[in-house]
Design a protein around this motif. Sequence first.
Motif, short mmCIF file in Angstrom:
data_model
loop_
_atom_site.label_atom_id
_atom_site.label_comp_id
_atom_site.label_asym_id
_atom_site.label_seq_id
_atom_site.Cartn_x
_atom_site.Cartn_y
_atom_site.Cartn_z
N PRO A 97 5.46 -0.76 -2.27
CA PRO A 97 6.86 -0.39 -2.07
C PRO A 97 7.60 -0.14 -3.39
CG PRO A 97 6.27 -2.20 -0.63
CD PRO A 97 5.13 -2.03 -1.58
N ALA A 98 7.28 -0.92 -4.42
CA ALA A 98 7.94 -0.71 -5.72
C ALA A 98 7.56 0.63 -6.33
CB ALA A 98 7.57 -1.84 -6.67
N ILE A 99 6.28 0.98 -6.25
CA ILE A 99 5.83 2.28 -6.76
C ILE A 99 6.43 3.41 -5.94
CG2 ILE A 99 3.78 3.76 -7.03
CD1 ILE A 99 4.05 1.64 -9.18
N ALA A 100 6.50 3.23 -4.62
CA ALA A 100 7.08 4.25 -3.75
C ALA A 100 8.54 4.52 -4.12
CB ALA A 100 6.97 3.80 -2.29
N GLU A 101 9.25 3.45 -4.43
CA GLU A 101 10.65 3.62 -4.82
C GLU A 101 10.77 4.31 -6.17
OE1 GLU A 101 14.75 0.96 -5.17
OE2 GLU A 101 12.81 -0.04 -5.00
N SER A 151 -2.49 -4.43 5.65
CA SER A 151 -1.87 -3.15 6.03
C SER A 151 -0.53 -3.38 6.72
CB SER A 151 -2.79 -2.36 6.96
OG SER A 151 -3.94 -1.92 6.30
N THR A 152 -0.50 -4.37 7.60
CA THR A 152 0.73 -4.67 8.34
C THR A 152 1.83 -5.13 7.38
OG1 THR A 152 -0.53 -5.27 10.30
CG2 THR A 152 1.73 -6.09 10.17
N LEU A 153 1.46 -5.96 6.41
CA LEU A 153 2.44 -6.44 5.44
C LEU A 153 3.01 -5.27 4.62
CD1 LEU A 153 0.60 -9.65 4.15
CD2 LEU A 153 2.65 -9.57 5.59
N VAL A 154 2.13 -4.34 4.22
CA VAL A 154 2.58 -3.16 3.47
C VAL A 154 3.49 -2.30 4.36
CG1 VAL A 154 1.83 -1.02 2.37
CG2 VAL A 154 0.58 -3.15 1.94
N GLU A 155 3.05 -2.12 5.60
CA GLU A 155 3.82 -1.29 6.53
C GLU A 155 5.22 -1.86 6.76
OE1 GLU A 155 2.74 1.20 10.53
OE2 GLU A 155 1.87 -0.80 10.32
N TRP A 172 8.69 -0.12 5.69
CA TRP A 172 9.64 0.21 6.76
C TRP A 172 11.08 -0.13 6.36
CZ3 TRP A 172 9.53 3.34 10.63
CH2 TRP A 172 10.44 3.23 11.66
N LYS A 173 11.22 -1.20 5.57
CA LYS A 173 12.55 -1.59 5.10
C LYS A 173 13.14 -0.54 4.17
CE LYS A 173 11.49 -6.53 5.49
NZ LYS A 173 11.21 -7.79 4.75
N GLN A 174 12.26 0.27 3.58
CA GLN A 174 12.71 1.36 2.70
C GLN A 174 12.74 2.70 3.44
OE1 GLN A 174 10.12 -0.71 -0.84
NE2 GLN A 174 10.44 1.48 -1.03
N LEU A 197 4.06 4.29 6.70
CA LEU A 197 2.67 4.15 6.29
C LEU A 197 1.83 4.85 7.34
CD1 LEU A 197 0.41 2.90 4.49
CD2 LEU A 197 0.46 0.91 6.01
N LYS A 198 1.19 5.97 6.96
CA LYS A 198 0.41 6.74 7.92
C LYS A 198 -1.05 6.31 7.85
CE LYS A 198 -0.56 11.42 9.55
NZ LYS A 198 -0.35 12.87 9.36
N HIS A 199 -1.60 6.00 9.03
CA HIS A 199 -2.98 5.50 9.11
C HIS A 199 -3.96 6.65 9.42
CE1 HIS A 199 -1.46 1.32 9.47
NE2 HIS A 199 -0.50 1.88 10.19
N PHE A 200 -5.09 6.62 8.73
CA PHE A 200 -6.16 7.59 9.00
C PHE A 200 -7.45 6.82 9.32
CE2 PHE A 200 -3.08 9.86 6.56
CZ PHE A 200 -3.17 11.19 6.95
N ILE A 201 -8.37 7.51 10.00
CA ILE A 201 -9.65 6.91 10.36
C ILE A 201 -10.74 7.65 9.59
CG2 ILE A 201 -11.27 6.44 12.24
CD1 ILE A 201 -8.77 6.56 14.12
N GLY A 202 -11.41 6.95 8.67
CA GLY A 202 -12.37 7.67 7.83
C GLY A 202 -13.58 6.89 7.40
#
Length: 476
Positions: A91-95, A116-120, A124-126, A130-135
Amino acid sequence: MAEKCILVWFRNDLRIQDNEILWEACEKASQIVPVYVFDPRYYQKTNNDTLKTGKLRAQFILESVADLKKSLQNLGADLLVLSGKPEELIPAIAEKYSVDVVYHHREVASEETEISTLVEDALWKQKINLKHFIGHTFYHKEDLPFPIKDIPDVFTAFRKKVERESNVRPCFNSPTKITAPKDLEHSDLPSLTDLNFMANADDLSVANFKGGETEGLKRLNYYLWETNLLQKYKLTRNGLLGLDYSSKFSPWLAAGCLSPRSIYWEIKKYEKERGANDSTYWLIFELLWRDYFRFMFKKHGTKYFLETGFKNKQQDLAPNQEERLNKWKEGETGIPFIDANMKELKQTGFMSNRGRQNVASFLIKDLKVNWVLGASYFEEQLIDYSPSSNWGNWAYVAGVGNDPREDRYFNILKQANEYDPKAEYVKYWLPQLKNIPNNKVHALYNLSETELMGYGVILGENYPEPLVGLPAYSKY
């Protein structure tokens, strides 16, 4: 293209080729922020008193991240390497870089999905998604002929229906140029010391594998095209000694330096040019097992980490668990075939599939030690560790997972004689047994003390005595 900045969060997908999150980010954003985070939680002890990541795998990951960083630099970007908790750093880098959306590949094991949930939640507060992919599988989840909840718990039923009704998607193209923010901060990789390991180069000199997509692609080319070893894979795959009896793709698959889909299509290309046979099919068959355990983890979740598994079945346990477990870990059980495999694991971070089945069965069925403790030790030691394959296979051998047979048992002496008939493997890893005749090595505990001393072996000094009270000792 509209001005858009996408943060690509690399985890176990350390590659450029066939990487959907990187390809789509390049298609949809004018700027990309590639990030890898060394999360300290992966370098701490577990509740079972083992490390989540041992030194050899840590080195492999460092090499893989360094290779990805170099590849991104060659494409005009860079990899921002950070140490800390992703839910705080991303989140800090995203900001900082005005990121619009964060891409990442979805994991299946509970600890990874929790992160992943914690990051999401933090993003979300910002108001950032967080887009999830299957790979991580070669069959896409959406292309399976059944929903995850209805996947058969027996592999054969799964395999037959998938092979008949599903198709493998083509690989994603590799980007030829990546634009990162001009002010993307400089970052260096941590050292082994930074990850709380004693930095002793000698410990790593025995490693057979070097991390990174570059090395993974070299191995793929070597095994299929340079040596034509794929032609006889099914005949040699139960080997024990050397690098070429099996593909050895697993370390690069585990770190995501190679995608299973790219291996699949390379095999298909090989079949077209050099011919299909049982061996080319069998390597795809083994990759499908890897897919299967990931889908099973999605279906059964944390039950794979429980002693009773998803079958809710209790294991028969011996009273002196700790002593037996430690002797097994150190390769000091007094059963040469088991000890040789455990020595190899400790020194190289790798063990053959045949070896893994035997040492797991021995710990569970003969030593009667909680299988979860064995799986945790493998988690620490294996270079090619991935949660679903490791815990899925251990639960299988323990009879609490996907094995349809009741009470599957490996007779160690029979296995040793069949797969190491000349005792070459055992003598390589246990050189103190070199003077014992080949046909007597595997059952040396049947030799008298005088005979053993004549061969230079003294039980309790240069080779351990077999564990006292071994439940199935008479079977050997």
